[in-house]
Design a protein around this motif. Structure first.
Motif, PDB file in Angstrom:
ATOM      1  N   ILE A 149       0.875  -1.185   0.000  1.00 42.75           N
ATOM      2  CA  ILE A 149       0.000   0.000   0.000  1.00 42.75           C
ATOM      3  C   ILE A 149       0.906   1.227   0.000  1.00 42.75           C
ATOM      4  N   VAL A 150       0.756   2.078  -1.005  1.00 49.97           N
ATOM      5  CA  VAL A 150       1.744   3.153  -1.183  1.00 49.97           C
ATOM      6  C   VAL A 150       1.075   4.532  -1.265  1.00 49.97           C
ATOM      7  N   PRO A 151       1.858   5.583  -0.962  1.00 43.72           N
ATOM      8  CA  PRO A 151       1.326   6.953  -0.966  1.00 43.72           C
ATOM      9  C   PRO A 151       1.472   7.619  -2.330  1.00 43.72           C
ATOM     10  N   LEU A 175      -0.802  -4.801  -5.361  1.00 44.71           N
ATOM     11  CA  LEU A 175      -0.376  -3.413  -5.171  1.00 44.71           C
ATOM     12  C   LEU A 175      -1.601  -2.515  -5.115  1.00 44.71           C
ATOM     13  N   LYS A 176      -1.659  -1.686  -4.042  1.00 48.30           N
ATOM     14  CA  LYS A 176      -2.758  -0.716  -3.910  1.00 48.30           C
ATOM     15  C   LYS A 176      -2.130   0.676  -3.903  1.00 48.30           C
ATOM     16  N   PRO A 177      -2.146   1.352  -5.078  1.00 48.46           N
ATOM     17  CA  PRO A 177      -1.582   2.714  -5.107  1.00 48.46           C
ATOM     18  C   PRO A 177      -2.512   3.705  -4.402  1.00 48.46           C
ATOM     19  N   ALA A 178      -2.003   4.923  -4.154  1.00 43.52           N
ATOM     20  CA  ALA A 178      -2.837   5.963  -3.539  1.00 43.52           C
ATOM     21  C   ALA A 178      -3.925   6.382  -4.525  1.00 43.52           C
ATOM     22  N   GLU A 179      -5.109   6.678  -4.000  1.00 43.95           N
ATOM     23  CA  GLU A 179      -6.233   6.988  -4.894  1.00 43.95           C
ATOM     24  C   GLU A 179      -5.995   8.254  -5.715  1.00 43.95           C
ATOM     25  N   THR A 180      -5.132   9.169  -5.206  1.00 39.20           N
ATOM     26  CA  THR A 180      -4.845  10.406  -5.945  1.00 39.20           C
ATOM     27  C   THR A 180      -3.862  10.178  -7.096  1.00 39.20           C
ATOM     28  N   GLY A 213      -8.171  -0.860   0.419  1.00 39.82           N
ATOM     29  CA  GLY A 213      -6.958  -1.027   1.227  1.00 39.82           C
ATOM     30  C   GLY A 213      -7.276  -1.790   2.498  1.00 39.82           C
ATOM     31  N   GLN A 214      -8.328  -1.336   3.151  1.00 41.73           N
ATOM     32  CA  GLN A 214      -8.755  -1.969   4.413  1.00 41.73           C
ATOM     33  C   GLN A 214      -9.111  -3.447   4.174  1.00 41.73           C
ATOM     34  N   ALA A 215      -9.822  -3.730   3.063  1.00 46.43           N
ATOM     35  CA  ALA A 215     -10.230  -5.116   2.765  1.00 46.43           C
ATOM     36  C   ALA A 215      -8.998  -6.006   2.570  1.00 46.43           C
ATOM     37  N   THR A 228       3.519   2.231   3.102  1.00 41.09           N
ATOM     38  CA  THR A 228       4.146   3.547   3.238  1.00 41.09           C
ATOM     39  C   THR A 228       3.029   4.571   3.242  1.00 41.09           C
ATOM     40  N   GLY A 229       3.040   5.420   4.247  1.00 43.81           N
ATOM     41  CA  GLY A 229       1.997   6.430   4.343  1.00 43.81           C
ATOM     42  C   GLY A 229       2.013   7.091   5.703  1.00 43.81           C
ATOM     43  N   SER A 230       0.847   7.545   6.118  1.00 43.36           N
ATOM     44  CA  SER A 230       0.770   8.332   7.352  1.00 43.36           C
ATOM     45  C   SER A 230       0.786   7.448   8.602  1.00 43.36           C
ATOM     46  N   GLY A 231       1.184   8.041   9.700  1.00 42.70           N
ATOM     47  CA  GLY A 231       1.265   7.328  10.986  1.00 42.70           C
ATOM     48  C   GLY A 231      -0.065   6.729  11.419  1.00 42.70           C
ATOM     49  N   GLU A 251       6.582   2.304   6.655  1.00 37.62           N
ATOM     50  CA  GLU A 251       7.422   3.485   6.411  1.00 37.62           C
ATOM     51  C   GLU A 251       6.500   4.681   6.597  1.00 37.62           C
ATOM     52  N   LEU A 252       6.693   5.415   7.679  1.00 35.98           N
ATOM     53  CA  LEU A 252       5.711   6.449   8.030  1.00 35.98           C
ATOM     54  C   LEU A 252       6.326   7.845   7.918  1.00 35.98           C
ATOM     55  N   GLY A 253       5.777   8.762   8.662  1.00 32.97           N
ATOM     56  CA  GLY A 253       6.172  10.160   8.483  1.00 32.97           C
ATOM     57  C   GLY A 253       7.424  10.548   9.238  1.00 32.97           C
ATOM     58  N   VAL A 284       7.795  15.062   1.090  1.00 31.57           N
ATOM     59  CA  VAL A 284       8.818  14.020   1.187  1.00 31.57           C
ATOM     60  C   VAL A 284       8.873  13.586   2.657  1.00 31.57           C
ATOM     61  N   CYS A 285       8.741  12.274   2.880  1.00 33.18           N
ATOM     62  CA  CYS A 285       8.696  11.801   4.271  1.00 33.18           C
ATOM     63  C   CYS A 285       9.960  12.172   5.029  1.00 33.18           C
ATOM     64  N   SER A 286      11.090  12.194   4.328  1.00 36.27           N
ATOM     65  CA  SER A 286      12.374  12.444   4.995  1.00 36.27           C
ATOM     66  C   SER A 286      12.775  13.918   4.919  1.00 36.27           C
ATOM     67  N   GLU A 382       4.771  18.832  14.335  1.00 34.28           N
ATOM     68  CA  GLU A 382       3.989  17.966  13.442  1.00 34.28           C
ATOM     69  C   GLU A 382       4.536  17.996  12.011  1.00 34.28           C
ATOM     70  N   GLU A 383       4.352  16.875  11.327  1.00 32.30           N
ATOM     71  CA  GLU A 383       4.738  16.816   9.918  1.00 32.30           C
ATOM     72  C   GLU A 383       3.764  17.674   9.100  1.00 32.30           C
ATOM     73  N   ILE A 384       4.292  18.616   8.300  1.00 35.57           N
ATOM     74  CA  ILE A 384       3.414  19.471   7.483  1.00 35.57           C
ATOM     75  C   ILE A 384       3.268  18.881   6.078  1.00 35.57           C
TER      76      ILE A 384
HETATM   77  P1  NAD Z   1      -2.083   7.871   3.815  1.00 31.34           P
HETATM   78  O1  NAD Z   1      -1.729   7.106   5.023  1.00 31.34           O
HETATM   79  O2  NAD Z   1      -3.308   8.704   3.836  1.00 31.34           O
HETATM   80  O3  NAD Z   1      -2.260   6.907   2.574  1.00 31.34           O
HETATM   81  C1  NAD Z   1      -1.260   5.998   2.185  1.00 31.34           C
HETATM   82  C2  NAD Z   1      -1.907   4.833   1.496  1.00 31.34           C
HETATM   83  O4  NAD Z   1      -2.724   4.148   2.441  1.00 31.34           O
HETATM   84  C3  NAD Z   1      -2.827   5.198   0.332  1.00 31.34           C
HETATM   85  O5  NAD Z   1      -2.682   4.242  -0.688  1.00 31.34           O
HETATM   86  C4  NAD Z   1      -4.210   5.096   0.949  1.00 31.34           C
HETATM   87  O6  NAD Z   1      -5.200   4.813   0.017  1.00 31.34           O
HETATM   88  C5  NAD Z   1      -4.019   3.923   1.907  1.00 31.34           C
HETATM   89  N1  NAD Z   1      -4.968   3.852   3.014  1.00 31.34           N
HETATM   90  C6  NAD Z   1      -5.640   4.866   3.620  1.00 31.34           C
HETATM   91  N2  NAD Z   1      -6.435   4.375   4.602  1.00 31.34           N
HETATM   92  C7  NAD Z   1      -6.270   3.033   4.623  1.00 31.34           C
HETATM   93  C8  NAD Z   1      -6.806   1.975   5.420  1.00 31.34           C
HETATM   94  N3  NAD Z   1      -7.677   2.204   6.397  1.00 31.34           N
HETATM   95  N4  NAD Z   1      -6.389   0.722   5.173  1.00 31.34           N
HETATM   96  C9  NAD Z   1      -5.487   0.469   4.201  1.00 31.34           C
HETATM   97  N5  NAD Z   1      -4.955   1.417   3.408  1.00 31.34           N
HETATM   98  C10 NAD Z   1      -5.334   2.691   3.620  1.00 31.34           C
HETATM   99  O7  NAD Z   1      -0.792   8.728   3.471  1.00 31.34           O
HETATM  100  P2  NAD Z   1      -0.586   9.718   2.256  1.00 31.34           P
HETATM  101  O8  NAD Z   1      -1.293  10.985   2.593  1.00 31.34           O
HETATM  102  O9  NAD Z   1      -0.877   9.053   0.965  1.00 31.34           O
HETATM  103  O10 NAD Z   1       1.011   9.920   2.297  1.00 31.34           O
HETATM  104  C11 NAD Z   1       1.610  10.855   3.100  1.00 31.34           C
HETATM  105  C12 NAD Z   1       2.260  10.193   4.285  1.00 31.34           C
HETATM  106  O11 NAD Z   1       3.149   9.166   3.861  1.00 31.34           O
HETATM  107  C13 NAD Z   1       3.134  11.145   5.062  1.00 31.34           C
HETATM  108  O12 NAD Z   1       2.915  10.993   6.443  1.00 31.34           O
HETATM  109  C14 NAD Z   1       4.548  10.733   4.706  1.00 31.34           C
HETATM  110  O13 NAD Z   1       5.515  11.069   5.638  1.00 31.34           O
HETATM  111  C15 NAD Z   1       4.403   9.277   4.512  1.00 31.34           C
HETATM  112  N6  NAD Z   1       5.486   8.759   3.644  1.00 31.34           N
HETATM  113  C16 NAD Z   1       6.478   8.018   4.223  1.00 31.34           C
HETATM  114  C17 NAD Z   1       7.528   7.533   3.453  1.00 31.34           C
HETATM  115  C18 NAD Z   1       8.642   6.724   4.075  1.00 31.34           C
HETATM  116  O14 NAD Z   1       9.409   6.116   3.343  1.00 31.34           O
HETATM  117  N7  NAD Z   1       8.762   6.683   5.378  1.00 31.34           N
HETATM  118  C19 NAD Z   1       7.537   7.776   2.083  1.00 31.34           C
HETATM  119  C20 NAD Z   1       6.512   8.530   1.527  1.00 31.34           C
HETATM  120  C21 NAD Z   1       5.475   9.010   2.334  1.00 31.34           C
END
Ligand code: NAD
Length: 489
Positions: A149-151, A175-180, A213-215, A228-231, A251-253, A284-286, A382-384
């Motif tokens: 699951i990727v951002p 693979l589940k890409p971000a909806e945007t 994603g949840q399913a 990879t995505g939000s905390g 891999e989070l924020g 950028v997460c980093s 906080e992460e902006i």
């Molecule tokens: P997000 O957590 O909103 O979404 C990430 C992915 O998760 C998307 O594909 C989204 O559709 C999916 N998702 C959302 N809710 C879900 C659920 N309940 N179950 C399963 N999947 C779900 O994050 P974002 O806004 O797309 O990305 C930004 C965040 O990602 C920032 O916090 C950033 O720091 C982090 N990030 C981290 C890294 C790293 O390597 N550490 C890299 C890039 C981005």
């Protein structure tokens, strides 16, 4: 551009028929619709990946055989690079040269893991036992069906960081890409298909995270989730996956510090500070979003930073010379502006930047430098995830390290100084998984990537990235002619 999901080697419409609009963040034009997968599609894709893993050829091929497919995918990305980069920029907003850079890195990632797949062949580690009546060895095997699951900030690159090592290891994947930003991920399906990847090995489901994603995360037939995505979403995935003890990597924020000592070259410091926070619109997460400058250098450095930040060319990512494009979408744009307003309410000064009103449409934020941000203010803590940097002076090395580490995040950190020993000392003192000396952000496929503290669990890239998709098995043999002697004395 694709309009269907890629499941079991076929292009199929989502069971419930939904779509999501694709919006160009520079013009707000809806220029495409992607399929919106839901739970029934997740069910079909997991069954396909399960079948491909349990009964298909993929995990049973040699690493060298799998490597050929990975190299063909790398070549497929390269062959379509200009077209894919154009799509990535329209989808995400980033300047075209950055999209080209990302896609070239994505291709390189498949080549890198092709090499590691080959190295897996014949890899056996003899395990020395204290009891010589036994011989033992350790082997590594693919762990099964993995979900990625990727951002949206590096759409195809973040996907490649997971797909390439998973396939190299012999796993099958959904693979589940971000909806945007799903366009290039769906094209990866076409590239994998052209490479002849066996059916079911890679399945690609665009759709909402909270739905498909949840399913996928809840599905009991999934062995691993790489996220990879939000905390908050990462933490939820971990809790959901815990139910059936899924392997989880996150891999989070971050809120990464950049410590600049007074003996630094001021122009180099300005350049790396800017690259550390304004590259990719700061999404950028980093990103090194907290800059700490030794007091004697602070006033001049701030002045130069503000001067140079004001010169950054803002525009449509497709226009030549653009260095900063729009933010990825409306909600991210509003979020970043809210952060800037709140910083001011909490006492910060906007030294430059803020809302950019130069265009009628699109999601623009100018490179923003905040001073006077209190240590407990949201802007500092906080992460902006936008082009916004907080900068403040410090007096001693100890103070700089304390302030740098005073965060719940621990993804990255950077230090700049002419004193090598000091750089090394500070690098070791940072509580972060990625440390840059005299630079910020360059990322290499060969080196481990991941965070301390709430920035994640596990490491991607390098050989560590492959470990994410392997199980370790011990095989122990009784090699003695002597009776075991438990029952028959
Ligand atoms: P997000 O957590 O909103 O979404 C990430 C992915 O998760 C998307 O594909 C989204 O559709 C999916 N998702 C959302 N809710 C879900 C659920 N309940 N179950 C399963 N999947 C779900 O994050 P974002 O806004 O797309 O990305 C930004 C965040 O990602 C920032 O916090 C950033 O720091 C982090 N990030 C981290 C890294 C790293 O390597 N550490 C890299 C890039 C981005």
């Amino acid at each position: 551009m694709q309009t269907k999901l890629y499941i079991n080697g076929e292009w199929v419409a989502p069971v419930e028929g939904g779509t999501l609009p694709v919006i160009d963040p520079a013009t707000e034009e809806v220029f495409h619709h992607i399929p919106a997968a839901t739970a029934p599609d997740a069910e079909i894709a997991v069954a396909a990946a399960r079948e491909a893993f349990d009964n298909g050829p993929w995990p049973r091929l040699t690493g060298a055989e799998r490597a050929k497919y990975l190299r063909a995918i790398a070549q497929g990305i390269r062959d379509r690079l200009p077209e894919l980069a154009h799509i990535e920029t329209r989808d995400n907003g980033k300047p075209l040269p950055e999209s080209e850079w990302d896609l070239s890195d994505a291709a390189g990632c498949f080549d890198f893991y092709a090499d590691l797949a080959e190295e897996l062949d014949g890899e056996v580690e003899e395990v020395k036992l204290a009891d010589d009546r036994f011989a033992s060895k350790a082997v590594r095997e693919p762990l099964g069906v993995a979900v990625a699951i990727v951002p949206w900030n590096y759409p195809l690159l973040m996907a490649s960081w997971k797909v390439a090592p998973a396939l190299a290891a012999g796993c099958t994947m959904i693979l589940k890409p971000a909806e945007t930003t799903s366009l290039t991920a769906l094209e990866l399906g076409a590239i994998a298909e052209a490479a002849g990847l066996p059916k079911g090995v890679l399945n690609i489901l665009s759709g909402k995270g909270s739905v498909v994603g949840q399913a996928l995360v809840e599905h009991p037939q999934v062995d691993k989730v790489a996220f990879t995505g939000s905390g908050p979403v990462g933490s939820r995935i971990m809790a959901t996956g815990a139910k059936d003890v899924k392997r989880i990597s996150l891999e989070l924020g971050g809120k990464s510090p950049f410590v600049v000592f007074a003996d630094s070259d001021i122009e180099k410091a300005v350049e790396w500070i800017m690259f550390g926070i304004f590259w990719n619109q700061g999404q950028v997460c980093s990103a090194t979003s907290r800059v700490l400058v030794e007091a004697p250098l602070y006033p001049r450095l701030l002045e130069r930073l503000v001067e140079e930040a004001g010169k950054i060319r803002i525009g449509n990512g497709l226009d030549e010379g653009t260095l900063l494009g729009p933010l990825v979408n409306k909600s991210q744009y509003e979020d970043v502006l809210r952060h800037i307003d709140r910083a001011v309410e909490q006492g910060a000064t906007v030294a430059c930047g803020g809302r950019h009103n130069g265009f009628d449409k699109g999601f623009w934020v100018a490179p923003t430098v905040l001073t006077d941000t209190a240590l407990d203010s949201d802007a500092w803590v906080e992460e902006i995830f936008g082009p916004v940097v907080c900068i403040r002076p410090f007096d001693t090395e100890d103070e700089a390290i304390r302030l740098a580490n005073d965060s719940r995040f621990g993804l990255a950190a950077a230090v700049m100084s002419a004193d090598e020993a000091r750089c090394e000392r500070v690098a070791r003192a940072f509580r972060a998984g990625i440390v840059w000396i005299n630079c910020s952000q360059p990322t290499f496929t060969e080196a481990p990537w991941g965070g301390y503290k709430q920035s994640g669990i596990g490491r991607e890239l390098g050989r560590w990235g492959l470990d994410n998709y392997l199980e370790t098995k011990q095989i122990t043999s009784f090699v003695s002619e002597e009776p075991w002697g438990w029952y028959l004395k």
